[in-house]
Design an enzyme around this catalytic site. Structure first.
Site, PDB file in Angstrom:
ATOM      1  N   ASP A  88     -27.256 -30.659   2.375  1.00  0.00           N
ATOM      2  CA  ASP A  88     -28.468 -29.925   2.014  1.00  0.00           C
ATOM      3  C   ASP A  88     -28.782 -28.795   2.982  1.00  0.00           C
ATOM      4  OD1 ASP A  88     -28.502 -31.949   0.199  1.00  0.00           O
ATOM      5  OD2 ASP A  88     -30.636 -32.330   0.356  1.00  0.00           O
ATOM      6  N   CYS A 129     -25.505 -38.130   5.364  1.00  0.00           N
ATOM      7  CA  CYS A 129     -26.315 -36.982   4.961  1.00  0.00           C
ATOM      8  C   CYS A 129     -27.192 -37.409   3.784  1.00  0.00           C
ATOM      9  CB  CYS A 129     -25.414 -35.806   4.600  1.00  0.00           C
ATOM     10  SG  CYS A 129     -26.288 -34.244   4.413  1.00  0.00           S
ATOM     11  N   LYS A 131     -27.802 -37.123   0.543  1.00  0.00           N
ATOM     12  CA  LYS A 131     -27.454 -37.714  -0.748  1.00  0.00           C
ATOM     13  C   LYS A 131     -26.369 -38.763  -0.624  1.00  0.00           C
ATOM     14  CE  LYS A 131     -30.424 -35.061  -2.339  1.00  0.00           C
ATOM     15  NZ  LYS A 131     -30.752 -34.594  -0.997  1.00  0.00           N
ATOM     16  N   CYS A 201     -29.421 -34.698  10.511  1.00  0.00           N
ATOM     17  CA  CYS A 201     -30.646 -34.060  11.011  1.00  0.00           C
ATOM     18  C   CYS A 201     -31.559 -35.099  11.654  1.00  0.00           C
ATOM     19  CB  CYS A 201     -31.378 -33.381   9.866  1.00  0.00           C
ATOM     20  SG  CYS A 201     -30.409 -32.092   9.095  1.00  0.00           S
ATOM     21  N   GLU A 453     -34.313 -28.312  -3.466  1.00  0.00           N
ATOM     22  CA  GLU A 453     -35.389 -28.448  -2.485  1.00  0.00           C
ATOM     23  C   GLU A 453     -35.893 -27.058  -2.122  1.00  0.00           C
ATOM     24  OE1 GLU A 453     -33.789 -30.721   0.756  1.00  0.00           O
ATOM     25  OE2 GLU A 453     -34.096 -32.606  -0.314  1.00  0.00           O
ATOM     26  N   SER A 479     -37.688 -30.781   0.963  1.00  0.00           N
ATOM     27  CA  SER A 479     -36.927 -31.408   2.024  1.00  0.00           C
ATOM     28  C   SER A 479     -37.865 -32.269   2.845  1.00  0.00           C
ATOM     29  CB  SER A 479     -36.349 -30.299   2.900  1.00  0.00           C
ATOM     30  OG  SER A 479     -36.108 -30.782   4.179  1.00  0.00           O
TER      31      SER A 479
HETATM   32 FE1  FES Z   1     -26.998 -33.520   6.473  1.00  0.00          FE
HETATM   33 FE2  FES Z   1     -29.530 -32.859   7.264  1.00  0.00          FE
HETATM   34  S1  FES Z   1     -28.012 -31.596   6.325  1.00  0.00           S
HETATM   35  S2  FES Z   1     -28.531 -34.761   7.286  1.00  0.00           S
END
Ligand code: FES
Length: 577
Positions: A88, A129, A131, A201, A453, A479
């Site tokens: 994302d 991640c 998804k 993230c 998002e 997000s």
């Molecule tokens: Fe993969 Fe945030 S882009 S966890």
């Protein structure tokens, strides 16, 4: 070595390993260096979402090797395979984002097909991640094999001017740069230091939210999600996950023995008390669908309404996943929930023991800084609230973690955009007024397609200092990194003729997260008239390919935007074939 006597008579792998007719298959196995003894053991699929697309996935391959050692130690034969991901953070703000939610279902489908095609008996899934976590858990429940999930771990925070920084600071810096309050040089320094390691993230965005879910729902070992991705201390959890799956095979404890209505409620509680991502209101119903359990957006919202918010994580709060890990992680959070009687402790977990038995071994207590005691929460209700009203008869969701009660009520005229790009361009050019409700429609799962998002737009608004002066509603998503009064998942989506499709500039919209209302000041007659005049769904660019296929199949946001009927319609369970 924990060697156990193996009865393969009921395991799927017997279809490819046993008897004279399977000699050709065994030839392939010998070709890969698999021994005779290993051929006749239980076979465990070790599925990772490893690839070089993003830091979230890059450490999964190393961890999978340790999972395999654990499987071998437990007397099983591990076979590693990978599936796709869409990241994302990279797809955000462009057409790539249409592939994101669709990738969740593609991950579940591809793991299912690999498992079915090769007759694996059990599954250890590694994901890192947004998804890939729900996609992997969906596959486990769909196949109903003994399953252990393990998160790849979060990224370490970056450091700038004595403060921790994350990718959220970079998204918001784009807004400051556009507003002229940040120079090119400052932006360049920030983008180079914000993400210093492998890992997902770092704040309580969707990946970490679903990592907390993996422990709360019981599919992951206790505390296995906490250690950051670069820490090799993760290996002990990887090995234990491999050993555990063998224990689950022996006891015939399968994914649907773990994922139940009660464990879904536990998961929703943990999302609420940590101020987790609104995307959980999509992913929990989707996981429930794989088990044939009714658990929709409103069920998630009901739980959130009576769960206190007491874990101080970004983006609503101050700390990141590494800080949560250092004060005891998800098990300490669940201990607090249990003190308030908000946890079903009789749920089975990946260890083969109940959640209550697991929590008895947890010595840590709330530290009062990252994890507050449940008796003195940051706020009395969860960080995420469900809304309903004449603008969203099938519901909507908003993250309110960190907002005061006064900030949770907003009334203003609509400014309507037909897609995210139009809204982002208007925000960039500051073509909006304070006090307005920005409406971004045609971004639902079917109409987008792909339910993108809106982080680029919301981060730009935050960067312009407008986070509290503007509200935003969409039939798309937000997000976990979004801040401000941003209502997503508005259903029915515009492509299905939901009321959001009928809005015009200037319509007076009321959003009230305290009472759970989302409404537009239009009479039923006026809405009916506009519906009669509605020209139908907007045509999209996607008339073929995977995104088109997705748009044909995807269902309502309220039910998790799933693409198949789920366990209620199944005529067999894979593990029993
Ligand atoms: Fe993969 Fe945030 S882009 S966890």
């Amino acid at each position: 070595m924990l060697k156990r006597p193996v009865d393969k008579s009921k395991l799927p792998s017997r279809h490819v390993t046993e008897g004279p007719a399977r000699a050709p298959q065994r030839s392939y196995f010998y070709a890969m260096g698999i021994t005779e003894e290993e051929i006749h053991q239980p076979w465990v699929g070790v599925a990772t979402c490893w690839n070089e697309a993003a830091p979230c996935n890059i450490a999964l391959n190393r961890q999978a090797q340790v999972v395999k050692q654990g499987v071998k130690k437990g007397g099983g034969t591990p076979r590693e395979f990978t599936t796709i991901t869409v990241t994302d953070g990279i797809a955000m703000g462009n057409e790539g984002m249409r592939s994101s939610l669709a990738s969740r279902d593609a991950i579940a489908d591809t793991v299912e097909l690999t498992m079915r095609g090769h007759s694996y008996d059990a599954l250890v899934g590694l994901a890192g991640c947004d998804k890939s976590l729900p996609g992997m858990m969906m596959a486990m429940v769909r196949l109903n094999v003994p399953s252990v999930f393990i998160y790849g771990g979060s990224i370490l925070p970056g450091r700038l001017d004595g403060k921790d920084v994350t990718v959220q600071d970079v998204f918001e810096a784009v807004g400051k740069h556009q507003a002229g309050t940040m120079s090119d040089a400052e932006l360049e320094i920030l983008e180079r230091v914000a993400c210093p390691s492998s890992g997902a993230c770092g704040a309580q965005y969707t990946a970490n939210t679903m990592a907390c879910v993996s422990e709360a729902i019981g599919l992951a070992l206790m505390n296995s999600s906490g250690a950051p991705a670069p820490y090799e201390s993760r290996d002990q959890f990887c090995e234990a996950s491999g050993v555990s799956v063998m224990n689950l095979i022996e006891k015939n404890i399968r994914a649907r023995d773990v994922v139940t209505r009660k464990s879904l409620e536990n998961a929703a509680r943990v999302v609420a008390c940590t101020g987790g991502s609104t995307n959980a209101a999509l992913h929990l119903p989707a996981i429930a669908n794989e088990a044939g359990i009714d658990f929709d957006l409103f069920d998630v919202a009901d739980i959130m309404r009576d769960t206190p918010y007491f874990v101080n994580l970004r983006p609503g709060g101050e700390y990141v996943a590494k800080d949560l890990y250092e004060v005891g992680g998800v098990p300490v959070v669940m201990k607090e929930l249990s003190k308030a009687g908000l946890l079903h402790e009789d749920c089975m977990t990946a260890s083969g023991r109940t959640l209550g038995e697991e929590l008895e071994d947890i010595k840590g207590e709330a530290d009062g800084r990252v994890i507050h005691p449940v008796s003195t929460p940051l706020s009395k209700t969860g960080g995420v609230v469900g809304l309903k009203g004449n603008l969203a008869p099938e519901g909507a969701i908003v993250k309110v973690a960190g907002m005061t009660e006064a900030e949770q009520v907003f009334t203003g005229p609509a400014r309507v955009f037909e897609c995210e790009e139009d809204a982002f361009a208007a925000v960039k050019a500051r073509e909006y007024q304070e006090g307005e409700v920005i409406v971004i429609r045609n971004e639902g799962p079917m109409g987008g397609p792909g339910m993108r998002e809106m982080l680029a737009t919301t981060a730009a608004l935050s960067g312009q200092g407008m986070g509290k002066k503007i509200a935003l509603i969409t039939d798309g998503r937000f997000s976990g990194a979004t801040r401000g009064f941003c209502v997503g998942h508005v259903g029915p989506e515009a492509a299905k003729g939901g009321p959001i499709a009928l809005l015009k500039d200037g319509d007076q919209i009321t959003l009230n997260a305290v009472t759970g209302e989302i409404s537009v000041a239009l009479s039923d007659d006026e809405l009916a008239q506009r519906k009669a005049d509605w020209k139908g769904p907007r045509e999209t660019l996607y008339a073929s390919g995977a995104i088109w296929k997705y748009a044909q199949l995807v269902g309502s946001t309220r039910l998790g935007a799933v693409t198949h009927p789920g366990a209620k319609a199944e005529r067999h369970v894979y593990a029993d074939l």
